[in-house]
Design a protein around this motif. Structure first.
Motif, PDB file in Angstrom:
ATOM      1  N   ASP A  36      58.132  43.563  28.487  1.00  0.00           N
ATOM      2  CA  ASP A  36      58.211  44.442  27.143  1.00  0.00           C
ATOM      3  C   ASP A  36      57.374  45.807  27.377  1.00  0.00           C
ATOM      4  O   ASP A  36      56.512  45.846  28.153  1.00  0.00           O
ATOM      5  CB  ASP A  36      57.307  43.712  26.082  1.00  0.00           C
TER       6      ASP A  36
ATOM      7  N   HIS B 242      60.905  51.384  36.695  1.00  0.00           N
ATOM      8  CA  HIS B 242      60.311  49.937  36.217  1.00  0.00           C
ATOM      9  C   HIS B 242      61.329  49.070  35.347  1.00  0.00           C
ATOM     10  O   HIS B 242      61.904  49.765  34.600  1.00  0.00           O
ATOM     11  CB  HIS B 242      59.112  49.954  35.279  1.00  0.00           C
TER      12      HIS B 242
ATOM     13  N   ILE C 199      53.112  48.905  29.341  1.00  0.00           N
ATOM     14  CA  ILE C 199      54.197  47.616  29.683  1.00  0.00           C
ATOM     15  C   ILE C 199      53.172  46.321  29.742  1.00  0.00           C
ATOM     16  O   ILE C 199      52.244  46.465  30.247  1.00  0.00           O
ATOM     17  CB  ILE C 199      54.941  48.055  30.965  1.00  0.00           C
ATOM     18  N   TRP C 200      54.084  45.273  29.182  1.00  0.00           N
ATOM     19  CA  TRP C 200      53.252  44.025  29.023  1.00  0.00           C
ATOM     20  C   TRP C 200      54.098  42.971  29.676  1.00  0.00           C
ATOM     21  O   TRP C 200      55.565  43.143  29.816  1.00  0.00           O
ATOM     22  CB  TRP C 200      53.160  43.694  27.841  1.00  0.00           C
TER      23      TRP C 200
ATOM     24  N   TRP D  38      51.106  35.978  27.196  1.00  0.00           N
ATOM     25  CA  TRP D  38      50.842  37.127  27.539  1.00  0.00           C
ATOM     26  C   TRP D  38      49.890  37.384  28.341  1.00  0.00           C
ATOM     27  O   TRP D  38      48.597  37.151  27.944  1.00  0.00           O
ATOM     28  CB  TRP D  38      50.892  37.902  26.103  1.00  0.00           C
TER      29      TRP D  38
ATOM     30  N   GLY E 244      43.869  41.997  32.811  1.00  0.00           N
ATOM     31  CA  GLY E 244      44.656  43.154  32.439  1.00  0.00           C
ATOM     32  C   GLY E 244      45.575  43.751  33.490  1.00  0.00           C
ATOM     33  O   GLY E 244      46.692  43.848  33.347  1.00  0.00           O
TER      34      GLY E 244
ATOM     35  N   PHE F  58      53.730  45.666  19.702  1.00  0.00           N
ATOM     36  CA  PHE F  58      54.337  45.103  20.962  1.00  0.00           C
ATOM     37  C   PHE F  58      53.475  43.917  21.506  1.00  0.00           C
ATOM     38  O   PHE F  58      52.430  43.514  21.227  1.00  0.00           O
ATOM     39  CB  PHE F  58      54.049  46.339  22.062  1.00  0.00           C
ATOM     40  N   ALA F  59      54.464  43.291  22.305  1.00  0.00           N
ATOM     41  CA  ALA F  59      53.984  41.950  23.061  1.00  0.00           C
ATOM     42  C   ALA F  59      53.164  41.010  22.419  1.00  0.00           C
ATOM     43  O   ALA F  59      53.736  40.746  21.477  1.00  0.00           O
ATOM     44  CB  ALA F  59      52.966  42.747  24.220  1.00  0.00           C
ATOM     45  N   VAL F  60      52.007  40.925  22.632  1.00  0.00           N
ATOM     46  CA  VAL F  60      51.418  39.620  21.944  1.00  0.00           C
ATOM     47  C   VAL F  60      51.113  39.953  20.309  1.00  0.00           C
ATOM     48  O   VAL F  60      51.253  39.151  19.532  1.00  0.00           O
ATOM     49  CB  VAL F  60      49.903  39.089  22.492  1.00  0.00           C
TER      50      VAL F  60
ATOM     51  N   PRO G 129      39.170  47.280  18.462  1.00  0.00           N
ATOM     52  CA  PRO G 129      40.503  47.099  18.682  1.00  0.00           C
ATOM     53  C   PRO G 129      40.996  47.567  20.153  1.00  0.00           C
ATOM     54  O   PRO G 129      40.225  47.828  20.843  1.00  0.00           O
ATOM     55  CB  PRO G 129      41.031  48.662  17.889  1.00  0.00           C
ATOM     56  N   PRO G 130      41.966  47.206  20.613  1.00  0.00           N
ATOM     57  CA  PRO G 130      42.738  47.587  21.965  1.00  0.00           C
ATOM     58  C   PRO G 130      42.640  49.034  21.780  1.00  0.00           C
ATOM     59  O   PRO G 130      42.504  49.779  21.039  1.00  0.00           O
ATOM     60  CB  PRO G 130      43.827  46.575  22.150  1.00  0.00           C
TER      61      PRO G 130
ATOM     62  N   ILE H  76      47.696  48.850  21.625  1.00  0.00           N
ATOM     63  CA  ILE H  76      48.228  48.821  22.980  1.00  0.00           C
ATOM     64  C   ILE H  76      47.497  47.503  23.432  1.00  0.00           C
ATOM     65  O   ILE H  76      46.130  47.970  24.211  1.00  0.00           O
ATOM     66  CB  ILE H  76      47.997  49.968  23.973  1.00  0.00           C
ATOM     67  N   PRO H  77      47.891  46.255  23.473  1.00  0.00           N
ATOM     68  CA  PRO H  77      47.034  45.228  24.298  1.00  0.00           C
ATOM     69  C   PRO H  77      46.918  45.597  25.750  1.00  0.00           C
ATOM     70  O   PRO H  77      47.662  46.633  26.288  1.00  0.00           O
ATOM     71  CB  PRO H  77      48.277  44.126  24.313  1.00  0.00           C
ATOM     72  N   PRO H  78      46.117  45.094  26.541  1.00  0.00           N
ATOM     73  CA  PRO H  78      45.909  45.458  27.727  1.00  0.00           C
ATOM     74  C   PRO H  78      47.083  45.445  28.511  1.00  0.00           C
ATOM     75  O   PRO H  78      48.139  44.447  28.653  1.00  0.00           O
ATOM     76  CB  PRO H  78      44.877  44.205  28.546  1.00  0.00           C
ATOM     77  N   VAL H  79      47.352  46.449  29.301  1.00  0.00           N
ATOM     78  CA  VAL H  79      48.890  46.757  29.861  1.00  0.00           C
ATOM     79  C   VAL H  79      48.760  45.928  31.105  1.00  0.00           C
ATOM     80  O   VAL H  79      47.809  45.662  31.834  1.00  0.00           O
ATOM     81  CB  VAL H  79      48.986  48.199  30.156  1.00  0.00           C
ATOM     82  N   ALA H  80      49.951  45.558  31.601  1.00  0.00           N
ATOM     83  CA  ALA H  80      50.299  44.590  32.671  1.00  0.00           C
ATOM     84  C   ALA H  80      51.521  44.950  33.393  1.00  0.00           C
ATOM     85  O   ALA H  80      52.250  44.108  33.865  1.00  0.00           O
ATOM     86  CB  ALA H  80      50.369  43.180  32.152  1.00  0.00           C
ATOM     87  N   GLY H  81      51.672  46.210  33.506  1.00  0.00           N
ATOM     88  CA  GLY H  81      53.154  46.794  34.106  1.00  0.00           C
ATOM     89  C   GLY H  81      52.845  46.252  35.739  1.00  0.00           C
ATOM     90  O   GLY H  81      51.743  46.113  36.140  1.00  0.00           O
TER      91      GLY H  81
END
Lengths: 145, 84, 145, 84
Positions: free
Chosen positions: C48, C78, C119-120, C131, C141, D11-13, D53-54, D78-83
């Motif tokens: 996401d 990506h 991006i998650w 997640w 993370g 977004f996400a979670v 907060p994140p 923005i939750p912890p990013v994981a790209g």
């Protein structure tokens, strides 16, 4: 896995030979004939090798790097003969569960190939041709790329 | 003084200088790789300045200049490598 | 050059977009969905993104890395959506006259993408889905790969 | 106390928790991003433990928790990013 070839290199085929379902990353390096070196124009490079010894030395490097990075699978192919600008002379693929090892293994292999594998190149350009590393025999041995 | 035969291979700039891929040498027993290099220097003017041999390979393995050759060996002088 | 895509990544096309006749080397990195993470089996990952912001952040990284390595050209793509084991989630190509810069630029980009691009990923396996990086929000993370 | 409208994106979670892609918020002038987070915590039990907060983005740019929102802003946690 390592070998010499006289044909164009298929880098993605090399990647497919190393990558496993447990790998989260691969790093692919290709050395490419560029149009300049030490300020001079380059049109083509002829690669020569002591073939059986070069194969042995490449395989030795592969084995040692796979021992140094136990989870990492690597493959190397070096092309020989007459190459023009834009042609790839070498491809190295390193696949690993983690990216740090993939980068380190790939980098270690190209550095070591340039140090010990008996392969030579003769650059040709508008000014003539020259075997790299011989004239003066200092500081020209390990050519970038 | 008994003699032995050794194959000397030429690569890259040395092939151009020698004008051949290889030569068969007949050498006295006990001859070292370094001594063969000195003979080459005497044969080819362009090598006169290279008092020290480049890297040496015997039977496809790197060796030291003082390595003693034996019957049937394959000897190669390895100009500075430039692969990659 | 950087972008997001919902389609499979064509890494060699990315390489062709960066490489110039003056380049002696390129390094290509691909992150791949692997079949395990933290000891658990993984079957697929859903990616996401906050798309417009992710595009801006990726382009910012590209510009900064090209400024840091002035002779080096880089590109990033990506992929988003549902990916299965073996699919590439990201490809980064870095081309340079010299290999050291190509390696360093490529590595810098993947490290920075993992730090700042919104991006998650939600991992799915036999034990359910999660997640990454949220539960406990510590040490999860930056996922390898 | 005048009010302003702000779009809050999930977004996400956080999308899973909120059950929505976004919400329109009506906030008092001077409200900070951090204060919006505290309202979210009050709304969703699963966020109760997340006192801080994140990361925060306002109009697609990272911002600090004490950033003051203005009319029409697009806010995202923005939750912890994981790209990658």
């Amino acid at each position: 896995m390592s070998y010499l070839t006289d044909a164009p290199i298929d880098a993605q085929a090399l990647v497919r030979r190393v990558i496993r379902r447990s790998d989260g990353a691969y790093v692919l390096f290709e050395g490419v004939v560029r149009n300049h070196h030490d300020g001079k124009a380059v049109e083509s490079i002829f690669y020569d090798a002591y073939r059986p010894m070069a194969e042995k030395e490449m395989e030795k490097i592969v084995r040692e790097v796979e021992a140094q990075f136990p989870d990492t699978a690597v493959a190397v192919v070096h092309r020989l003969g007459q190459l023009v600008v834009g042609d790839s002379s070498i491809a190295i693929a390193a696949a690993s569960p983690h990216r740090a090892e993939a980068f380190a293994a790939c980098r270690t292999i190209i550095d070591r190939v340039k140090e010990t594998v008996p392969i030579w190149k003769k650059e040709r350009g508008p000014d003539g041709e020259e075997w790299l590393g011989w004239q003066g025999r200092s500081g020209r041995g390990g050519v970038d790329g | 003084m008994p003699a032995m035969k050794v194959r000397l291979l030429f690569f890259a700039v040395l092939r151009d200088i020698a004008g051949a891929d290889e030569r068969e040498l007949t050498l006295a027993d006990g001859t070292t790789a370094s001594e063969v290099w000195q003979e080459l220097r005497a044969s080819y003017d362009t090598l006169a300045d290279y008092t020290q041999p480049p890297m040496i390979a015997i039977n496809e393995t790197y060796a030291t200049p003082d390595a003693v050759l034996t019957e049937g060996d394959e000897l190669a002088f390895i100009p500075p490598v430039a692969g990659g």
